[in-house]
Motif scaffolding. Structure first.
Motif, PDB file in Angstrom:
ATOM      1  N   ALA A  46       0.951  -1.220  -0.037  1.00  0.00           N
ATOM      2  CA  ALA A  46       0.051   0.023  -0.082  1.00  0.00           C
ATOM      3  C   ALA A  46       0.921   1.192  -0.070  1.00  0.00           C
ATOM      4  O   ALA A  46       2.003   1.231   0.637  1.00  0.00           O
ATOM      5  CB  ALA A  46      -1.049   0.002   1.351  1.00  0.00           C
ATOM      6  N   ALA A  47       0.451   2.011  -0.784  1.00  0.00           N
ATOM      7  CA  ALA A  47       0.994   3.739  -0.853  1.00  0.00           C
ATOM      8  C   ALA A  47       0.692   4.524  -0.029  1.00  0.00           C
ATOM      9  O   ALA A  47      -0.709   4.624  -0.203  1.00  0.00           O
ATOM     10  CB  ALA A  47       1.502   4.067  -2.366  1.00  0.00           C
ATOM     11  N   GLU A  48       1.256   4.988   0.860  1.00  0.00           N
ATOM     12  CA  GLU A  48       0.892   5.881   1.954  1.00  0.00           C
ATOM     13  C   GLU A  48       1.112   7.487   2.068  1.00  0.00           C
ATOM     14  O   GLU A  48       2.378   7.489   2.191  1.00  0.00           O
ATOM     15  CB  GLU A  48       1.005   5.132   3.326  1.00  0.00           C
ATOM     16  CG  GLU A  48       0.347   3.831   3.546  1.00  0.00           C
ATOM     17  CD  GLU A  48       1.058   2.591   3.987  1.00  0.00           C
ATOM     18  OE1 GLU A  48       0.645   1.703   4.190  1.00  0.00           O
ATOM     19  OE2 GLU A  48       2.159   2.832   4.566  1.00  0.00           O
ATOM     20  N   GLN A  49       0.102   8.243   1.783  1.00  0.00           N
ATOM     21  CA  GLN A  49       0.721   9.466   1.305  1.00  0.00           C
ATOM     22  C   GLN A  49       0.893  10.314   2.390  1.00  0.00           C
ATOM     23  O   GLN A  49       1.925  11.519   2.114  1.00  0.00           O
ATOM     24  CB  GLN A  49      -0.298  10.219   0.463  1.00  0.00           C
ATOM     25  CG  GLN A  49      -1.728  10.477   0.978  1.00  0.00           C
ATOM     26  CD  GLN A  49      -2.441  11.439   0.141  1.00  0.00           C
ATOM     27  OE1 GLN A  49      -2.183  11.397  -1.290  1.00  0.00           O
ATOM     28  NE2 GLN A  49      -3.513  12.071   0.661  1.00  0.00           N
ATOM     29  N   PHE A  50       0.507  10.131   3.579  1.00  0.00           N
ATOM     30  CA  PHE A  50       1.080  11.279   4.715  1.00  0.00           C
ATOM     31  C   PHE A  50       2.091  10.698   5.628  1.00  0.00           C
ATOM     32  O   PHE A  50       2.751  11.429   6.221  1.00  0.00           O
ATOM     33  CB  PHE A  50      -0.308  11.427   5.698  1.00  0.00           C
ATOM     34  CG  PHE A  50      -1.277  12.214   4.804  1.00  0.00           C
ATOM     35  CD1 PHE A  50      -1.145  13.278   4.044  1.00  0.00           C
ATOM     36  CD2 PHE A  50      -2.866  11.892   5.198  1.00  0.00           C
ATOM     37  CE1 PHE A  50      -2.044  14.034   3.266  1.00  0.00           C
ATOM     38  CE2 PHE A  50      -3.554  12.439   4.372  1.00  0.00           C
ATOM     39  CZ  PHE A  50      -3.322  13.629   3.496  1.00  0.00           C
TER      40      PHE A  50
END
Length: 490
Positions: A46-50
């Motif tokens: 999963a790519a987690e932006q924060f």
């Protein structure tokens, strides 16, 4: 053939299907390829932006193994000397399952990660605000939608260097390929047009009208017959023929903040799974007659979605819950939740990503990436917040040290209307308001709203006397907030 020999032959076929150029019989590959049963060799990313991380999960036991840290949280990433990635967001993987391509919107980059070792092999910088990156089915190119500009950056998969650009309408949102590798389908986030491009010569060979300008996600069915794309601003999904003349064949009403779509190829047929962020649901449709067969409640703001290598599971990233949810496709029931980093966006399931070893090299614990606070806002009736049947506005505060990034999935508001997210000194929303963020709702009466600051310290019950504040949403007229229409639930 003896039973032992037959078992060995079947095992070899499965391994060849996983390790060869052909993907499994699930999206984004062809339904003719063999499925790959879930095992400890598979990985869910999963790519987690924060938190600027990529979480790595073992799907065999739904266990988070750790995160790949591509950057720092705010405010560390504000420094002019900062060299990490910002807003980790998009994700694709190579047909041989050995490389993950991760897009960071804020730093205009694609990080290429070795799936076996979790090491970053190379970082390629492209144009302004890229969104997604996917490999062509032959594994030779990586196409990156540069959403802040008007082109696809085509990267040589062997050298990681840009080799050419494909000019399209402003704001290309995402691209995916036909399973046979003949066509690339590119939807737009700024213009109501999806372009179809010939992979062989990079020429546009077709155009499909979108019912709205904002498409965040597109996917092709494993049988190679259809392409589905979502329209986040109006809460719909559209389907067109994957082959010429690329005829539009269906428009589906899905719901506010419709995010991603993907497919499960099963013995019962092929099914489209669509995340609907404003309803906190995943909706399931047949791909033959487009009938809706299930509505699955999940956590706050479902976003990315991807099938397992055998189609028995569908995995969903919950953007405002910092979790991955596993859905059993035979029953369409949630069977597991896995904690991950902050605000998961795109996710990817990679069969046989780790051929040997435990695949935990370089992984780090969640740390601050696992620290969040969830709140809800309800409608106001007679000056009090009242829960309603529809999904409430969900708010998550993502810890960044002393500060938090606030993200609200606002729903149940008037379409195309100006609002303000603010702090009130009274639980009923009365008194002067302290604005945090102004926003405009989309045609479905929803919006994603962001702010940053030491907000958690004042909106919880343990805030000091005189410091307690309450999140509210109020309509905005001529730049001034009116009476709140949504108030923080107590």
């Amino acid at each position: 053939m003896t039973r032992h020999a037959l078992r060995n032959t079947l095992s070899l076929m499965l391994l060849l299907g996983a390790a060869g150029a052909a993907l499994a019989g699930q999206a984004p590959g062809s339904s003719a390829a063999p499925d790959v049963p879930i095992s400890h060799r598979d990985r869910l990313y999963a790519a987690e932006q924060f938190s600027n991380t990529v979480s790595v999960t073992d799907p065999a036991d739904n266990r988070l193994l750790g995160v790949i840290r591509l950057g720092d949280p705010a405010p560390g990433n504000f420094s002019p000397l900062y060299r990490g990635q910002v807003l980790v967001h998009g994700m694709g993987f190579s047909p041989d399952h050995r490389t993950l391509a991760v897009v960071s919107i804020g730093s205009n980059s694609v990080s290429f990660i070795d799936t076996a070792t979790n090491a970053v092999k190379h970082v390629t910088y492209v144009g302004r605000s890229p969104h997604e990156a996917f490999y062509t089915p032959d594994g030779k190119e990586v196409w990156v939608t540069v959403r802040g500009e008007n082109y696809i950056s085509v990267i040589d998969a062997a050298t990681f260097q840009e080799k050419t650009r494909i000019t399209v309408a402003d704001g290309p949102g995402m691209q995916i390929f036909s399973p046979d590798g003949k066509y690339g389908y590119i939807c737009s986030s700024f213009n109501p047009e999806t372009a179809v491009v010939s992979v062989a010569d990079h020429q546009i060979v077709g155009r499909v009208k979108q019912e709205s300008p904002f498409c965040p996600n597109i996917a092709a069915t494993p049988d190679g017959r259809q392409v589905w794309f979502t329209l986040k601003d109006i809460g719909k999904a559209q389907v067109f023929e994957a082959r010429p003349p690329f005829r539009l064949i269906k428009t589906l009403e899905t719901g506010p903040i419709t995010n991603h779509v993907n497919f499960a190829h099963t013995a019962a047929g092929d099914f489209a799974y669509i995340t609907v962020g404003g309803l906190n649901q995943v909706k399931v449709f047949r791909t033959d007659d487009f009938s809706q067969v299930a509505t699955i409640p999940v956590g706050s703001l479902p976003h990315g979605i991807w099938p397992s290598g055998d189609g028995t599971r569908i995995y969903v990233g919950l953007e405002n819950a910092d979790q991955l949810t596993a859905i059993d496709t035979a029953t369409n029931q949630v069977v597991a939740n896995v904690p991950v980093g902050q605000a998961p966006q795109a996710i990817a399931y990679v069969p046989n990503a780790v051929p040997e070893g435990d695949g935990t090299q370089g992984l780090q614990p969640l740390g601050v990436a696992g620290q969040t606070t969830q709140l809800k806002l309800h409608g106001v009736v007679n000056g009090k917040p009242v829960a309603t049947d529809h999904a409430p506005t969900s708010v998550t505060l993502f810890d960044q040290g002393l500060l938090q990034v606030l993200q609200a999935s606002a729903t149940g508001l008037q379409p195309k209307h100006a609002y303000v997210l603010a702090l009130a000194s009274r639980a009923d929303g009365g008194g002067p308001l302290e604005p945090l963020a102004a926003f405009m709702t989309n045609p479905a009466g929803s919006a994603i709203v962001n702010a940053i600051g030491p907000i958690r310290q004042v909106v919880r019950d343990d805030a000091g006397a005189g410091a307690r504040r309450y999140l509210v949403i109020a309509p905005s007229e001529n730049g001034k907030p009116g009476a709140p229409v949504q108030v923080q639930a107590l």
